[in-house]
Scaffold this motif. Structure first.
Motif, PDB file in Angstrom:
ATOM      1  N   LYS A  25       0.835  -1.206   0.000  1.00  0.00           N
ATOM      2  CA  LYS A  25       0.000   0.000   0.000  1.00  0.00           C
ATOM      3  C   LYS A  25       0.873   1.261   0.000  1.00  0.00           C
ATOM      4  N   VAL A  26       1.914   1.274   0.837  1.00  0.00           N
ATOM      5  CA  VAL A  26       2.812   2.432   0.881  1.00  0.00           C
ATOM      6  C   VAL A  26       3.561   2.571  -0.441  1.00  0.00           C
ATOM      7  N   LEU A  27       4.030   1.457  -0.997  1.00  0.00           N
ATOM      8  CA  LEU A  27       4.750   1.503  -2.276  1.00  0.00           C
ATOM      9  C   LEU A  27       3.887   2.148  -3.363  1.00  0.00           C
ATOM     10  N   GLN A  28       2.613   1.816  -3.414  1.00  0.00           N
ATOM     11  CA  GLN A  28       1.725   2.379  -4.427  1.00  0.00           C
ATOM     12  C   GLN A  28       1.547   3.886  -4.252  1.00  0.00           C
ATOM     13  N   MET A  29       1.678   4.380  -3.029  1.00  0.00           N
ATOM     14  CA  MET A  29       1.525   5.816  -2.769  1.00  0.00           C
ATOM     15  C   MET A  29       2.757   6.619  -3.170  1.00  0.00           C
ATOM     16  N   LEU A  30       3.917   5.970  -3.270  1.00  0.00           N
ATOM     17  CA  LEU A  30       5.135   6.682  -3.652  1.00  0.00           C
ATOM     18  C   LEU A  30       5.080   7.095  -5.120  1.00  0.00           C
ATOM     19  N   PRO A  31       5.687   8.233  -5.480  1.00  0.00           N
ATOM     20  CA  PRO A  31       5.699   8.635  -6.888  1.00  0.00           C
ATOM     21  C   PRO A  31       6.616   7.727  -7.707  1.00  0.00           C
ATOM     22  N   GLY A  32       6.335   7.652  -8.994  1.00  0.00           N
ATOM     23  CA  GLY A  32       7.200   6.886  -9.891  1.00  0.00           C
ATOM     24  C   GLY A  32       6.632   5.532 -10.258  1.00  0.00           C
ATOM     25  N   GLU A  33       7.355   4.877 -11.166  1.00  0.00           N
ATOM     26  CA  GLU A  33       6.943   3.571 -11.677  1.00  0.00           C
ATOM     27  C   GLU A  33       7.477   2.447 -10.807  1.00  0.00           C
ATOM     28  N   VAL A  34       6.678   1.402 -10.669  1.00  0.00           N
ATOM     29  CA  VAL A  34       7.116   0.215  -9.943  1.00  0.00           C
ATOM     30  C   VAL A  34       8.054  -0.587 -10.837  1.00  0.00           C
ATOM     31  N   VAL A  35       9.187  -0.998 -10.282  1.00  0.00           N
ATOM     32  CA  VAL A  35      10.132  -1.867 -10.983  1.00  0.00           C
ATOM     33  C   VAL A  35       9.987  -3.252 -10.372  1.00  0.00           C
ATOM     34  N   GLU A  36       9.740  -4.243 -11.224  1.00  0.00           N
ATOM     35  CA  GLU A  36       9.595  -5.614 -10.753  1.00  0.00           C
ATOM     36  C   GLU A  36      10.872  -6.391 -11.035  1.00  0.00           C
ATOM     37  N   LEU A  37      11.444  -6.957  -9.983  1.00  0.00           N
ATOM     38  CA  LEU A  37      12.686  -7.715 -10.083  1.00  0.00           C
ATOM     39  C   LEU A  37      12.387  -9.173  -9.685  1.00  0.00           C
ATOM     40  N   PRO A  38      12.254 -10.062 -10.676  1.00  0.00           N
ATOM     41  CA  PRO A  38      11.933 -11.462 -10.364  1.00  0.00           C
ATOM     42  C   PRO A  38      13.143 -12.217  -9.817  1.00  0.00           C
ATOM     43  N   SER A  39      12.865 -13.229  -9.031  1.00  0.00           N
ATOM     44  CA  SER A  39      13.929 -14.083  -8.499  1.00  0.00           C
ATOM     45  C   SER A  39      14.103 -15.294  -9.401  1.00  0.00           C
ATOM     46  N   ALA A  40      15.193 -15.996  -9.217  1.00  0.00           N
ATOM     47  CA  ALA A  40      15.419 -17.280  -9.880  1.00  0.00           C
ATOM     48  C   ALA A  40      15.267 -18.341  -8.794  1.00  0.00           C
ATOM     49  N   ASN A  41      14.376 -19.300  -8.990  1.00  0.00           N
ATOM     50  CA  ASN A  41      14.068 -20.296  -7.979  1.00  0.00           C
ATOM     51  C   ASN A  41      14.219 -21.699  -8.530  1.00  0.00           C
ATOM     52  N   THR A  42      14.738 -22.583  -7.704  1.00  0.00           N
ATOM     53  CA  THR A  42      14.812 -23.995  -8.063  1.00  0.00           C
ATOM     54  C   THR A  42      14.435 -24.819  -6.841  1.00  0.00           C
ATOM     55  N   VAL A  43      13.930 -26.011  -7.100  1.00  0.00           N
ATOM     56  CA  VAL A  43      13.546 -26.936  -6.036  1.00  0.00           C
ATOM     57  C   VAL A  43      14.399 -28.177  -6.167  1.00  0.00           C
ATOM     58  N   LYS A  44      14.918 -28.642  -5.057  1.00  0.00           N
ATOM     59  CA  LYS A  44      15.690 -29.874  -5.069  1.00  0.00           C
ATOM     60  C   LYS A  44      14.752 -31.022  -4.717  1.00  0.00           C
ATOM     61  N   LEU A  45      14.724 -32.033  -5.583  1.00  0.00           N
ATOM     62  CA  LEU A  45      13.858 -33.185  -5.363  1.00  0.00           C
ATOM     63  C   LEU A  45      14.691 -34.409  -5.027  1.00  0.00           C
ATOM     64  N   ASP A  46      14.468 -34.949  -3.860  1.00  0.00           N
ATOM     65  CA  ASP A  46      15.161 -36.163  -3.458  1.00  0.00           C
ATOM     66  C   ASP A  46      14.171 -37.205  -2.941  1.00  0.00           C
ATOM     67  N   GLY A  47      12.894 -36.904  -3.043  1.00  0.00           N
ATOM     68  CA  GLY A  47      11.875 -37.781  -2.480  1.00  0.00           C
ATOM     69  C   GLY A  47      11.733 -39.096  -3.225  1.00  0.00           C
ATOM     70  N   GLU A  48      11.031 -40.009  -2.590  1.00  0.00           N
ATOM     71  CA  GLU A  48      10.803 -41.332  -3.173  1.00  0.00           C
ATOM     72  C   GLU A  48       9.974 -41.206  -4.451  1.00  0.00           C
ATOM     73  N   GLY A  49      10.410 -41.846  -5.493  1.00  0.00           N
ATOM     74  CA  GLY A  49       9.680 -41.825  -6.756  1.00  0.00           C
ATOM     75  C   GLY A  49       9.923 -40.581  -7.590  1.00  0.00           C
ATOM     76  N   LEU A  50      10.724 -39.646  -7.072  1.00  0.00           N
ATOM     77  CA  LEU A  50      11.003 -38.430  -7.822  1.00  0.00           C
ATOM     78  C   LEU A  50      12.465 -38.433  -8.240  1.00  0.00           C
ATOM     79  N   PRO A  51      12.773 -37.938  -9.432  1.00  0.00           N
ATOM     80  CA  PRO A  51      14.173 -37.899  -9.858  1.00  0.00           C
ATOM     81  C   PRO A  51      14.953 -36.886  -9.032  1.00  0.00           C
ATOM     82  N   GLY A  52      16.237 -37.164  -8.785  1.00  0.00           N
ATOM     83  CA  GLY A  52      17.080 -36.196  -8.092  1.00  0.00           C
ATOM     84  C   GLY A  52      17.380 -35.038  -9.023  1.00  0.00           C
ATOM     85  N   GLY A  53      17.946 -33.974  -8.479  1.00  0.00           N
ATOM     86  CA  GLY A  53      18.316 -32.824  -9.302  1.00  0.00           C
ATOM     87  C   GLY A  53      17.416 -31.631  -9.039  1.00  0.00           C
ATOM     88  N   PHE A  54      17.455 -30.669  -9.948  1.00  0.00           N
ATOM     89  CA  PHE A  54      16.695 -29.442  -9.799  1.00  0.00           C
ATOM     90  C   PHE A  54      15.749 -29.249 -10.972  1.00  0.00           C
TER      91      PHE A  54
END
Length: 199
Positions: A25-54
């Motif tokens: 809410k406060v961010l929207q009240m500030l002047p100027g354009e919103v800049v969106e910075l996405p993250s890079a996400n990975t999940v590690k799978l080691d569970g039964e029946g699932l392949p290892g890796g990302f």
């Protein structure tokens, strides 16, 4: 002056969702354009029946924001007050309040200055570029790696993150009073020097 005043005030609440809504809410009240910075996400799978890796699951992963790691999708504006979420240098410890000077999704860059340095004569020389960092955390049994700028908006934060800070003014949200554990209200109320600075 208004940026410094807002940076030295806070809306303190007990749950991350309330803090996130107040910050947006406060961010929207500030002047100027919103800049969106996405993250890079990975999940590690080691569970039964699932392949290892990302594997990548960007849409789902970007929505995971538990308050202890940088947001999946970081939304900022020039002049926004942010809280560093990790220790960068001895001069820039975790939970240092900073102000955004430049944020670019195109270049993937973020430039900050400590809130305490903003009004100094040599402020421009005190500015610094923030690197993306990789954080590992567990969400619903999944080991997740997130690479993102280690900051979050700092207009509102939980009682836990307010510990150790001295603020000029606070608004303490006690609507969810049943979730306050012993001592949390005391911590929230003692972030300021006097009773007149609490709402």
């Amino acid at each position: 002056a208004a940026t410094v005043e807002m940076g030295n005030s806070a809306y303190i609440c007990s749950v991350n969702e309330s803090c996130r809504a107040a910050n947006e809410k406060v961010l929207q009240m500030l002047p100027g354009e919103v800049v969106e910075l996405p993250s890079a996400n990975t999940v590690k799978l080691d569970g039964e029946g699932l392949p290892g890796g990302f594997f990548n699951a960007e849409d789902y992963m970007a929505q995971i924001n538990n308050g202890t790691v940088p947001p999946g999708l970081l939304k900022l504006k020039r002049g926004a007050v942010v809280l560093q979420m990790c220790h960068l240098t001895p001069e820039l410890p975790r939970y240092t309040k900073c102000v955004v000077l430049e944020a670019s999704a195109k270049r993937g860059s973020l430039r900050l200055i400590r809130l305490s340095d903003l009004e100094k004569a040599d402020a421009e020389e005190r500015a610094f570029w923030v690197p993306r960092t990789t954080t590992r955390f567990v969400h619903q049994g999944l080991e997740i790696e997130r690479t993102q700028f280690p900051v979050a908006l700092a207009y509102s934060f939980t009682v836990h993150k307010s510990r150790g800070q001295t603020l000029r003014r606070v608004v303490v949200d006690v609507k969810n009073g049943d979730v306050f554990s012993h001592g949390m209200l005391y911590v929230a109320m003692t972030r300021v020097r006097g009773r007149q600075d609490i709402r």
